[in-house]
Design a protein around this motif. Structure first.
Motif, PDB file in Angstrom:
ATOM      1  N   ILE A   1       7.632  -4.847   5.975  1.00 29.25           N
ATOM      2  CA  ILE A   1       7.388  -3.658   5.173  1.00 29.25           C
ATOM      3  C   ILE A   1       8.678  -3.198   4.490  1.00 29.25           C
ATOM      4  CG2 ILE A   1       6.816  -1.205   5.344  1.00 29.25           C
ATOM      5  CD1 ILE A   1       4.926  -2.063   7.696  1.00 29.25           C
ATOM      6  N   SER A   2       9.782  -3.336   5.211  1.00 28.28           N
ATOM      7  CA  SER A   2      11.059  -2.821   4.710  1.00 28.28           C
ATOM      8  C   SER A   2      11.592  -3.623   3.524  1.00 28.28           C
ATOM      9  CB  SER A   2      12.089  -2.802   5.837  1.00 28.28           C
ATOM     10  OG  SER A   2      12.167  -4.078   6.438  1.00 28.28           O
TER      11      SER A   2
ATOM     12  N   ILE B   1       9.858  -4.339   0.787  1.00 28.56           N
ATOM     13  CA  ILE B   1       9.021  -4.100  -0.378  1.00 28.56           C
ATOM     14  C   ILE B   1       9.786  -4.005  -1.692  1.00 28.56           C
ATOM     15  CG2 ILE B   1       7.848  -2.120  -1.444  1.00 28.56           C
ATOM     16  CD1 ILE B   1       5.934  -2.089   0.822  1.00 28.56           C
TER      17      ILE B   1
ATOM     18  N   ASN C   1      10.017  -5.341  -6.382  1.00 28.17           N
ATOM     19  CA  ASN C   1      10.249  -4.507  -7.562  1.00 28.17           C
ATOM     20  C   ASN C   1      11.453  -4.998  -8.351  1.00 28.17           C
ATOM     21  OD1 ASN C   1       8.648  -1.583  -7.373  1.00 28.17           O
ATOM     22  ND2 ASN C   1       8.861  -2.616  -5.441  1.00 28.17           N
TER      23      ASN C   1
ATOM     24  N   ASN D   1      11.544   1.438 -12.187  1.00 26.98           N
ATOM     25  CA  ASN D   1      10.873   0.296 -12.796  1.00 26.98           C
ATOM     26  C   ASN D   1      10.605   0.387 -14.286  1.00 26.98           C
ATOM     27  OD1 ASN D   1      10.447  -1.582 -10.739  1.00 26.98           O
ATOM     28  ND2 ASN D   1       8.702  -0.455  -9.943  1.00 26.98           N
TER      29      ASN D   1
ATOM     30  N   ILE E   1       6.410  -0.952 -15.241  1.00 29.98           N
ATOM     31  CA  ILE E   1       5.924  -1.830 -14.175  1.00 29.98           C
ATOM     32  C   ILE E   1       5.303  -0.950 -13.101  1.00 29.98           C
ATOM     33  CG2 ILE E   1       6.672  -3.427 -12.349  1.00 29.98           C
ATOM     34  CD1 ILE E   1       9.074  -4.101 -14.299  1.00 29.98           C
ATOM     35  N   LEU E   2       4.119  -1.318 -12.674  1.00 26.79           N
ATOM     36  CA  LEU E   2       3.520  -0.598 -11.550  1.00 26.79           C
ATOM     37  C   LEU E   2       3.112  -1.605 -10.491  1.00 26.79           C
ATOM     38  CD1 LEU E   2       2.572   2.183 -10.407  1.00 26.79           C
ATOM     39  CD2 LEU E   2       0.326   1.642 -11.313  1.00 26.79           C
ATOM     40  N   ILE E   3       3.775  -1.561  -9.365  1.00 27.42           N
ATOM     41  CA  ILE E   3       3.463  -2.486  -8.284  1.00 27.42           C
ATOM     42  C   ILE E   3       2.702  -1.731  -7.200  1.00 27.42           C
ATOM     43  CG2 ILE E   3       4.409  -4.076  -6.559  1.00 27.42           C
ATOM     44  CD1 ILE E   3       6.753  -4.535  -8.391  1.00 27.42           C
ATOM     45  N   GLU E   4       1.569  -2.286  -6.802  1.00 23.76           N
ATOM     46  CA  GLU E   4       0.791  -1.677  -5.729  1.00 23.76           C
ATOM     47  C   GLU E   4       0.804  -2.613  -4.542  1.00 23.76           C
ATOM     48  OE1 GLU E   4      -2.772   0.349  -7.007  1.00 23.76           O
ATOM     49  OE2 GLU E   4      -2.419  -0.311  -9.049  1.00 23.76           O
ATOM     50  N   ASN E   5       1.440  -2.190  -3.485  1.00 21.14           N
ATOM     51  CA  ASN E   5       1.516  -2.989  -2.278  1.00 21.14           C
ATOM     52  C   ASN E   5       0.445  -2.550  -1.309  1.00 21.14           C
ATOM     53  OD1 ASN E   5       4.279  -4.340  -2.786  1.00 21.14           O
ATOM     54  ND2 ASN E   5       4.692  -2.156  -3.069  1.00 21.14           N
TER      55      ASN E   5
ATOM     56  N   GLU F   1      16.065  -0.188   0.325  1.00 23.72           N
ATOM     57  CA  GLU F   1      14.766   0.481   0.501  1.00 23.72           C
ATOM     58  C   GLU F   1      14.231   1.035  -0.817  1.00 23.72           C
ATOM     59  OE1 GLU F   1      16.018   3.444   3.305  1.00 23.72           O
ATOM     60  OE2 GLU F   1      14.914   2.471   4.932  1.00 23.72           O
TER      61      GLU F   1
ATOM     62  N   LYS G   1      15.785   3.372  -2.611  1.00 21.06           N
ATOM     63  CA  LYS G   1      16.187   4.760  -2.852  1.00 21.06           C
ATOM     64  C   LYS G   1      17.374   4.828  -3.805  1.00 21.06           C
ATOM     65  CE  LYS G   1      14.432   6.725   1.372  1.00 21.06           C
ATOM     66  NZ  LYS G   1      14.734   7.348   2.646  1.00 21.06           N
TER      67      LYS G   1
ATOM     68  N   ILE H   1      11.429   8.225  -4.875  1.00 15.07           N
ATOM     69  CA  ILE H   1      10.872   8.522  -6.202  1.00 15.07           C
ATOM     70  C   ILE H   1      10.158   9.872  -6.273  1.00 15.07           C
ATOM     71  CG2 ILE H   1       8.794   7.112  -5.734  1.00 15.07           C
ATOM     72  CD1 ILE H   1      10.464   7.416  -9.172  1.00 15.07           C
TER      73      ILE H   1
END
Lengths: 243, 243
Positions: free
Chosen positions: A68-69, A71, A75, A100, A112-116, A219, A221, A236
């Motif tokens: 998970i970390s 992700i 991007n 992004n 860009i829109l990433i959906e995880n 991460e 940030k 964000i």
């Protein structure tokens, strides 16, 4: 009106999501839309395009991220892939506005829109939506938007740009898979919009403050140096760049 | 055939996902299905239920988790909420099999499937799917499955169980929101299935080994003490419990 509405492409993302619910979909499947009738920008805003003039597509990436970390590595890989494709077209002053947005000459030309999706049974997949303003000429009221065509004063072949982005994406995703993420992060930071420049920001309480973007951590940030010389991390949802 | 097929409820999850793509859905919206015609277990296996005898529902949880790294707190809150509701019904030997199976008297009586969606624009939402075997009596070929009704030898009111779970869920989600996660983690660990017991496991290469479950860390990884006394972390994709 100052909101940039060209942020991201939801409808090819949605199409891919619906497909995934119904059937097996192969890794790296691409959904490209000639016309987006249901595109939405960030914050649910409507996004109107001149039909057929923008490049909008989604890519399914499965099982790339086993942690998970990690992700934000994806991007970075995606944003860098788009920037590399545009450098190839000799677009100048390319930049990635955290996290992004794709910028050129200080205007926004893509999003860009990433959906995880992370399930408790261990399944992780990402839907990568990319939108680029290619041949649009008109951006009524959107003073901070532009297109490749406006910047270069010529028309472009969307399919060629798509092919180049996908080629870069393949290469950069391999880097992530091989845990060799240093090169893409270096590239990301080298084109980070407004890095090292004093800038006004706004926090969630509506308070404005000055700060200088240092970098983006693993991460995802944003690290900002504040007026008292301290460096603070923001996600964000916690900050708005006023530019 | 030794696979437990009652793992999780996809179709109310899918219904909620589709709804979310189409319209605004309020936080904590619940979708409950009297009959699941399209329920799927883990690994895409078919899941057949006696119509109307199981409790299957999904809950939308938005903006609870503002940090990607906190995802497993929700899993813990949900699993604990179900266990608390079942304790209330005086079900004995309740346990949570990592990560999310609900066990009683060594048999599986329920499953939880949480799907977290994390977008690069900062939006995070989770769809919590819960399935409980309430009044089923037959589990052909599924020797490790059972139901509340079998265990207690009486019929139960599904709606009452649902109400109790939701009540617990509300309370436990508040704890997560207030960053007071200690109590739910303590509860989770106190009912962790096979904790401190030597057990056989299998890794992704098909190799079997003995180990002792120590606990689950904040990232949701299972910590296992191996025969050489070292403690190793595993995520859900890396290990299978052989029991």
């Amino acid at each position: 009106m100052n909101i940039i509405k060209l942020d991201a492409i939801n409808s090819t993302n949605d199409y891919l999501k619906t497909l995934l619910q119904r059937q097996f979909v192969e890794n790296f499947t691409i959904v490209s839309a000639e016309n987006q009738t249901n595109g939405r920008g960030q914050m649910g805003s409507e996004w109107s395009v001149e039909q057929g003039k923008s490049l909008t597509f989604s890519v399914l990436v499965k099982d790339l991220l086993l942690e998970i970390s990690h992700i934000f590595h994806l991007n970075v890989a995606v944003a860098v892939s788009v920037v590399e494709a545009l450098s190839f077209l000799q677009i100048k002053d390319l930049a990635i506005k955290w996290p992004n947005d794709i910028m050129a000459e200080g205007k926004k030309i893509g999003g860009i829109l990433i959906e995880n999706s992370i399930k408790s049974d261990g399944e992780i997949f990402s839907i990568v939506g990319i939108g680029l303003n290619v041949n649009q000429k008109n951006f009524e009221n959107l003073q901070k938007a532009s297109s490749i065509s406006i910047l270069k004063n010529q028309e472009f072949d969307k399919q060629e740009i798509l092919a180049t982005i996908l080629q870069n994406l393949g290469r950069n995703i391999s880097l992530v898979m091989n845990k060799n993420t240093e090169p893409i992060w270096e590239k990301y930071h080298s084109v980070l919009y407004k890095k090292n420049v004093p800038m006004p920001f706004e926090n969630t309480h509506g308070q404005k403050f000055m700060g200088i973007i240092q970098n983006v951590n693993q991460e995802g940030k944003l690290l900002i140096k504040l007026e008292d010389e301290s460096v603070k991390k923001f996600n964000i949802k916690q900050i708005k760049m006023l530019y």
